[in-house]
Design an enzyme around this catalytic site. Structure first.
Site, short mmCIF file in Angstrom:
data_model
loop_
_atom_site.label_atom_id
_atom_site.label_comp_id
_atom_site.label_asym_id
_atom_site.label_seq_id
_atom_site.Cartn_x
_atom_site.Cartn_y
_atom_site.Cartn_z
N CYS A 1 0.79 -1.26 0.00
CA CYS A 1 -0.08 0.02 0.01
C CYS A 1 0.88 1.25 0.03
O CYS A 1 1.56 1.42 1.14
CB CYS A 1 -1.10 0.01 1.34
SG CYS A 1 -1.55 1.39 1.56
N CYS B 1 0.05 3.78 2.91
CA CYS B 1 0.33 3.22 3.81
C CYS B 1 1.72 3.64 4.34
O CYS B 1 2.39 4.06 5.34
CB CYS B 1 0.40 1.77 4.01
SG CYS B 1 -1.16 1.14 4.05
#
Length: 146
Positions: free
Chosen positions: A69, A72
């Protein structure tokens, strides 16, 4: 007399009782001697997640993330800065949703990054999407008052 604070060691998951007269930021684990707070989010997994959520008497903010991600990864240093700013009053922790899918599914994590603030083992607030450290700190402070 104020009650003891219970802090789960981020290194060995032992529950430590910190007396009110001792500075929690300087406390070490009674089992492994690791610092209870070091400015880094604790790494959670399927084996220690419940203990950290249920046994810490301070609020716990968990960042649900995954290695693939992009947002993230962008938020990771910001989350660490927020941990540095708020410890030892709040425990910051990260849970890799790929490594612990059952915990993520049980909490209904549908997008990442998602942060959940837990108090006394219960979810009290949730926020999805990457945020800078200042906004994370503000969100935690506001949600902790609720």
């Amino acid at each position: 007399m104020p009650a003891m604070t219970e802090i789960v060691c981020p290194a060995c998951a032992a529950v430590n009782r910190v007396p009110p007269h001792k500075a929690a930021g300087e406390a070490r684990c009674g089992k492994c001697r690791a610092p209870l707070f070091d400015g880094q989010p604790a790494t959670l997994d399927a084996g220690n997640f419940e203990k950290h959520i249920n046994r810490n008497t301070i609020p716990v903010v968990v960042d649900f993330w995954a290695d693939w991600c992009g947002p993230c990864k962008m938020m990771a240093p910001e989350f660490r800065k927020a941990a540095e700013a708020m410890e030892p009053h709040v425990r910051f922790a990260k849970l890799d949703t790929e490594a612990a899918p059952d915990q993520a599914a049980a909490l209904g994590i549908r997008s990442i990054p998602t942060m959940i603030l837990f108090r006394d083992g219960r979810e009290v607030a949730r926020q999805s999407g990457a945020m800078p450290a200042g906004q994370i700190v503000q969100w935690v402070r506001e949600a902790s008052r609720a």
